[in-house]
Design an enzyme around this catalytic site. Structure first.
Site, PDB file in Angstrom:
ATOM      1  CG  HIS A  83      -1.981  -1.040   1.185  1.00  0.00           C
ATOM      2  ND1 HIS A  83      -2.876  -1.177   0.155  1.00  0.00           N
ATOM      3  CD2 HIS A  83      -2.274  -2.047   2.045  1.00  0.00           C
ATOM      4  CE1 HIS A  83      -3.688  -2.202   0.375  1.00  0.00           C
ATOM      5  NE2 HIS A  83      -3.332  -2.756   1.519  1.00  0.00           N
TER       6      HIS A  83
ATOM      7  CD  GLU B 244      -3.606  -8.888   5.198  1.00  0.00           C
ATOM      8  OE1 GLU B 244      -3.667  -7.783   5.755  1.00  0.00           O
ATOM      9  OE2 GLU B 244      -3.067  -9.049   4.092  1.00  0.00           O
TER      10      GLU B 244
ATOM     11  CG  ASP C 245      -6.774  -6.015   4.599  1.00  0.00           C
ATOM     12  OD1 ASP C 245      -7.734  -5.444   4.057  1.00  0.00           O
ATOM     13  OD2 ASP C 245      -5.598  -5.810   4.284  1.00  0.00           O
TER      14      ASP C 245
HETATM   15  C1  3PY Z   1      -3.897  -4.725   7.841  1.00  0.00           C
HETATM   16  O1  3PY Z   1      -4.139  -4.348   8.991  1.00  0.00           O
HETATM   17  O2  3PY Z   1      -4.697  -5.322   7.118  1.00  0.00           O
HETATM   18  C2  3PY Z   1      -2.592  -4.465   7.275  1.00  0.00           C
HETATM   19  O3  3PY Z   1      -2.267  -5.063   6.279  1.00  0.00           O
HETATM   20  C3  3PY Z   1      -1.723  -3.425   7.873  1.00  0.00           C
HETATM   21  O4  3PY Z   1      -1.118  -2.651   6.899  1.00  0.00           O
HETATM   22 MG    MG Z   2      -3.799  -5.788   5.170  1.00  0.00          MG
END
Ligand code: 3PY
Ligand code: MG
Length: 228
Positions: free
Chosen positions: A39, A130, A156
């Site tokens: 990102h 995530e 995520d």
């Molecule tokens: C998340 O929290 O999904 C991340 O990937 C942090 O950048």
């Molecule tokens: Mg993430």
């Protein structure tokens, strides 16, 4: 498991700063740097410059699970890769194949910065937890040979679980579960925070906590100095 020699588990997550700016930052209290190729604004080509001035281990958050991309990231000599979006043990087996040299995996060597300038013998592989799929199979994921640890992406994860935010009880319980499973296997555990209400709810023995980003540090620094 590969070692990561840290003065503190607290890390800064880089999204935008170039090497010239990183070189000027105070380093006290920073144990490691995360460079966000998913990102952030970075490409693989930014890594060598950042590595040259970094005074602590650099972990690159890869843009994807693509083996060609992972190989190019590791060729720069980073201490390890944090890999986003895994859903299953099969995903993690593919990652091991991508980041380990034969006979463990299929990574190729060459006249790389890692070889010529120096990189770790065995860079860390830290798949991210995530997604709902990763959380539901976290024991099997942690059992995949070649994994060094797991890194939670709470933002995520909250989306994937359909929960309203990173301090939601299910997300916090997910992070605790990842710590429990990794502890049992002697693996590293890390998490991204960037949330002051999440900080105290993180397991106290996480090996890596991305406290916040360079963007927030810049914004808060400017607001603190000049804000009305
Ligand atoms: C998340 O929290 O999904 C991340 O990937 C942090 O950048
Ligand atoms: Mg993430």
């Amino acid at each position: 498991m590969a070692d990561l020699d840290l003065t503190t588990h607290r890390g800064l997550w880089l999204c935008v700063l170039g090497a010239d700016a990183l070189e000027l930052l105070p380093t006290d209290g920073i144990g490691w740097l995360g460079v966000d190729l998913q990102h952030g604004v970075y490409d693989v080509a930014h890594l060598p410059g950042l590595l040259r001035v970094a005074q602590v281990p650099v972990l690159a958050r890869a843009a994807s699970q693509d083996p060609g991309h992972l190989a190019r990231v590791l060729d720069t000599g980073v201490a390890g890769v944090i890999v986003p979006g895994v859903e299953s043990p099969a995903d993690v087996e593919s990652l091991v194949a991508a980041v380990r040299f034969p006979p463990e995996g299929r990574r190729s060597t060459g006249l790389t910065r890692a070889v010529l300038v120096g990189g770790p013998e065995r860079p860390l592989l830290l798949p991210m937890v995530e997604t709902r799929g990763a959380l539901e199979t976290v024991e099997e994921i942690a059992a995949v040979p070649g994994v060094d640890g797991l890194f939670v992406g709470p933002y995520d994860l909250s989306l994937s679980l359909g929960r309203p935010g990173v301090t939601d009880a299910d997300v916090v319980a997910g992070i605790a579960r990842v710590r429990e499973v990794t502890r049992e296997r002697g693996l590293l555990a890390g998490a991204f925070s960037a949330h002051r209400e999440l900080d105290p709810q993180l397991p106290a023995d996480l090996d890596l906590v991305a406290v916040d980003t360079d963007i927030t540090a810049l914004r808060q620094g400017v607001a603190g100095l000049l804000g009305g």
